[in-house]
Each structure stands twice: as structure tokens, then as C-alpha cells.
Design a protein around this motif. Sequence first.
Motif, PDB file in Angstrom:
ATOM      1  N   LEU A  14       0.814  -1.212   0.000  1.00 55.29           N
ATOM      2  CA  LEU A  14       0.000   0.000   0.000  1.00 55.29           C
ATOM      3  C   LEU A  14       0.847   1.261   0.000  1.00 55.29           C
ATOM      4  O   LEU A  14       0.329   2.359  -0.219  1.00 55.29           O
ATOM      5  CB  LEU A  14      -0.964  -0.016   1.195  1.00 55.29           C
ATOM      6  N   TRP A  17       0.358   2.534  -3.424  1.00 55.72           N
ATOM      7  CA  TRP A  17      -0.933   3.234  -3.510  1.00 55.72           C
ATOM      8  C   TRP A  17      -0.825   4.624  -2.898  1.00 55.72           C
ATOM      9  O   TRP A  17      -1.235   5.625  -3.490  1.00 55.72           O
ATOM     10  CB  TRP A  17      -2.008   2.407  -2.827  1.00 55.72           C
ATOM     11  N   TYR A  27      -6.648  -0.687  -7.240  1.00 54.89           N
ATOM     12  CA  TYR A  27      -6.047  -1.725  -6.395  1.00 54.89           C
ATOM     13  C   TYR A  27      -6.791  -3.019  -6.692  1.00 54.89           C
ATOM     14  O   TYR A  27      -8.025  -3.052  -6.710  1.00 54.89           O
ATOM     15  CB  TYR A  27      -6.204  -1.335  -4.926  1.00 54.89           C
ATOM     16  N   GLU A 161      -6.226   3.323   2.845  1.00 55.27           N
ATOM     17  CA  GLU A 161      -5.202   2.301   3.066  1.00 55.27           C
ATOM     18  C   GLU A 161      -5.614   1.345   4.185  1.00 55.27           C
ATOM     19  O   GLU A 161      -5.436   0.123   4.066  1.00 55.27           O
ATOM     20  CB  GLU A 161      -3.861   2.957   3.410  1.00 55.27           C
ATOM     21  N   LEU A 164      -8.503  -0.982   2.954  1.00 55.37           N
ATOM     22  CA  LEU A 164      -8.019  -2.028   2.051  1.00 55.37           C
ATOM     23  C   LEU A 164      -7.232  -3.098   2.807  1.00 55.37           C
ATOM     24  O   LEU A 164      -7.356  -4.293   2.527  1.00 55.37           O
ATOM     25  CB  LEU A 164      -7.154  -1.410   0.954  1.00 55.37           C
ATOM     26  N   HIS A 165      -6.419  -2.660   3.746  1.00 52.93           N
ATOM     27  CA  HIS A 165      -5.647  -3.611   4.550  1.00 52.93           C
ATOM     28  C   HIS A 165      -6.586  -4.545   5.314  1.00 52.93           C
ATOM     29  O   HIS A 165      -6.395  -5.776   5.318  1.00 52.93           O
ATOM     30  CB  HIS A 165      -4.740  -2.854   5.522  1.00 52.93           C
ATOM     31  N   SER A 168      -8.500  -7.014   3.024  1.00 52.11           N
ATOM     32  CA  SER A 168      -7.636  -8.127   2.622  1.00 52.11           C
ATOM     33  C   SER A 168      -7.450  -9.127   3.755  1.00 52.11           C
ATOM     34  O   SER A 168      -7.464 -10.349   3.535  1.00 52.11           O
ATOM     35  CB  SER A 168      -6.276  -7.593   2.168  1.00 52.11           C
ATOM     36  N   ILE A 176     -10.218  -8.384  -3.603  1.00 51.35           N
ATOM     37  CA  ILE A 176     -10.223  -7.057  -2.980  1.00 51.35           C
ATOM     38  C   ILE A 176      -9.941  -6.029  -4.067  1.00 51.35           C
ATOM     39  O   ILE A 176      -8.970  -6.156  -4.816  1.00 51.35           O
ATOM     40  CB  ILE A 176      -9.156  -6.960  -1.867  1.00 51.35           C
ATOM     41  N   ALA A 178     -10.276  -1.674  -5.424  1.00 51.36           N
ATOM     42  CA  ALA A 178     -10.541  -0.253  -5.193  1.00 51.36           C
ATOM     43  C   ALA A 178     -10.263   0.501  -6.479  1.00 51.36           C
ATOM     44  O   ALA A 178      -9.349   0.149  -7.236  1.00 51.36           O
ATOM     45  CB  ALA A 178      -9.674   0.299  -4.065  1.00 51.36           C
ATOM     46  N   LEU A 187     -14.705   0.771  -3.424  1.00 53.41           N
ATOM     47  CA  LEU A 187     -13.904  -0.362  -2.965  1.00 53.41           C
ATOM     48  C   LEU A 187     -14.792  -1.443  -2.372  1.00 53.41           C
ATOM     49  O   LEU A 187     -15.952  -1.223  -2.061  1.00 53.41           O
ATOM     50  CB  LEU A 187     -12.849   0.100  -1.943  1.00 53.41           C
ATOM     51  N   SER A 336     -19.530  -3.722  -1.071  1.00 52.52           N
ATOM     52  CA  SER A 336     -18.756  -2.582  -1.548  1.00 52.52           C
ATOM     53  C   SER A 336     -19.287  -1.265  -1.004  1.00 52.52           C
ATOM     54  O   SER A 336     -20.375  -1.200  -0.424  1.00 52.52           O
ATOM     55  CB  SER A 336     -18.783  -2.559  -3.083  1.00 52.52           C
TER      56      SER A 336
END
Length: 376
Positions: A14, A17, A27, A161, A164-165, A168, A176, A178, A187, A336
Motif C-alpha cells: 500500500l 498506492w 487496487y 489504506e 483495504l488492509h 484483505s 479485494i 478499489a 472499494l 462494496s
Amino acid sequence: MNYKKIKLNLENPLSFWSHFSGEERFYWYDRQKEQLIIGAERLCAVKNQTNEYPYLFHTQSFFEGEMRAPWQNMGGETLAFKHYYVKTSHESLYLTCTEPVTIEPKKVLEVTHSLTQKEDDFEDWARLFNQIQESFKAGESQKIVASREIDFTSSQDFCIESILHKLSKNNPNCFIFAYQKGEKTFLGASPEVLVQKADDEILSYALAGTISKTEINAAERLLNDPKNQFEHHIVIDKIKAQLLKKTSQVTVEETGLMELKNVYHLRTLLHAKDHSTSLTEWGVHLHPTPALGGEPSDYALNFLRHHEHHERGLYAAPLGIIDGQGNGTLVVGIRSALIEGKTLRAYVGCGIVPYSDVRDEFNETKVKLKTILEAL
């Protein structure tokens, strides 16, 4: 287009990103292949698939035509980017068609967001549910997939960030994704493959029928539940029929279970052989399956366009990655949310059939909503 290949192994991908904050970027994490791809800085929109770019990121709106607020100018394109970070089990590369940039490593952030939900929407849900049931009584449809848009605000800007972390980490069987354009980011963590292409091998998921894992004997109950089996077989039959319009070589596997963090789904894999149809053409041809729209499709789409009060935008629509050989995966953008500043609009839905119960279906969407809420 000539892309330089530079070895780059980031402990926190990330960081790549984050480096391109404010730029258009995507992503993509394919948990099945353990393949991570991040693209940044739009190069161009591509009309026809080509091997000129290492990867293309494709999005398709749920409905044809111009998208309404809050989705204006968001998606509906196949894009190439100037910079890519690609990490697989055997390599970790930085690809660029321009001057390379230096990516400073950053630590993984885990932010807890303080959320306020705008309002309870059960009355709106019940209204939509009853309208759907009236369409069944009139013999106009077999199934319609209703959705909710739930608005949240945060006391601070949402940390993409961190989300997304957590997506995942929390969703090992999902894709996953975005996509950020301007101030908006879409996302989620989708479990559902619309179509996957590997040369002439075509794969699609029939994914319909859901039960919360908190239910007693949940897996066994789902496999033997007539309502969920009825809903699921509508999806199998339609995907099979659509595949057969392009190829005579179609096989359907036995129906089984897909286990996610909070739910089980019924899942059936459908395989086909095809040499002539591109991945994006398959996406247009198969979308929407009865798992996302309903059956008959044209009636369901017209019904949803007129009776759902929100714009679906990229929700439940095809999106994914195409490589330089034209292979790749398109999932549907479910589980989402669309984020802009301190506002998050989460999207969840479920299939309504004549046997459905209004409160049970509403509760099912609440369980599905956990995918996003647990990442916040």
C-alpha cells in the motif's frame, strides 16, 4: 508501449498506492492466485483490447447510459496506467512507461473510524419488497435482486489504506478491489466471479443463496433449503443459457458451498470453451446474471431503475483486470462502498423470490454489510 521492469519488493504494497495520492488509481488483489496489482496515473482509455499494455483495469456501470449522482464520471471504461506494482508468489515488480518514481516505504495503518448512520431504511426496504411481490403475483418476474444504499459519516476522512488492509485481512476467499477517481473511491471485497478467461477456458460463478454462519447447522440448512435452491437454479439456468449463445461447449459442476467470514453461499461453477470472444465482451454478454438483477433480466432491470431510489453506479457491476494476452478476471462489485471525504455509501443486496420474507431478507443484507463495517 514500452514499460520498464524494475525489481521492487515492498513490505507494505500500500506504500505504492499511498505514493500516488490524488491520482487516478486502482487496487486489485486476487486471493486465489495471490496476485496483487496496483495501477496509478491514468495513461489512456482503451476501446479495443490490445497487448500494448501489461494490464488494463475495466469497469462497467450496472445500468446502461449516464450514471446519476453520486456516480457521475465514475467508471465505465477500460484503462491503462503509467505505473504498475505487481506482486505474485514468484516476483515483485514496478512497471512504468515514464520516468520511475521512488516509493518510500510506509507502515500498515489500522484506523478505527467513528461512524454515524444517516437513518434507518427498513420502511423503504419494505416498500420495495412489497412492490416486488406484486410483480410476482402478476406473473411478471421470477426473481428480483433488491439493494440498499446505507449512508454513513465519519468524524474524520476515511483512511483508504486502512480499509483495504482490513478487507484483505478479513476476507481470504474474496477479490479485494478499489478504484479512485478524483475525490471518490469505490472499494470492496467481492466473492463472485462474473467471468474469468484463460486463453479459451471460460469460467463463471453462479452464486446465489445465503445463510448467516450464526445459524444452527447453517451449511446443511442452506444446502437443503428449497427457497435458496430455487433462487440458485434460476442463476445457473440463465448463465448456462447465456454461455450457450456463444459456444456449444458448456459444463456445469455440482452445487456446493462457498464459505466467507460471515456467511455461506450456494455456488456452482460453469465452464465453457471459446476462442473468439474477448473478456470485456463476455462481461457485457453475461451482465447482469439473475444473482445481481433478476429474471427475466429486462423486466428486472427496468423495475429496479424505476423503483430503487438510489443509483447503483458500479455496485454489482463487472470490474477487474485484463492482462496483455487478453486473459483476466471480472468480478461483480458487491460487498462494496463509495467513499468521498467523510461520507461512505455502503451497498448490499439480496435476491427476492415469491417465498421470501421481508424481515429475513433485510437481516441478510445486514449480515452482508459486515464486510464493509468490519473494515472500518
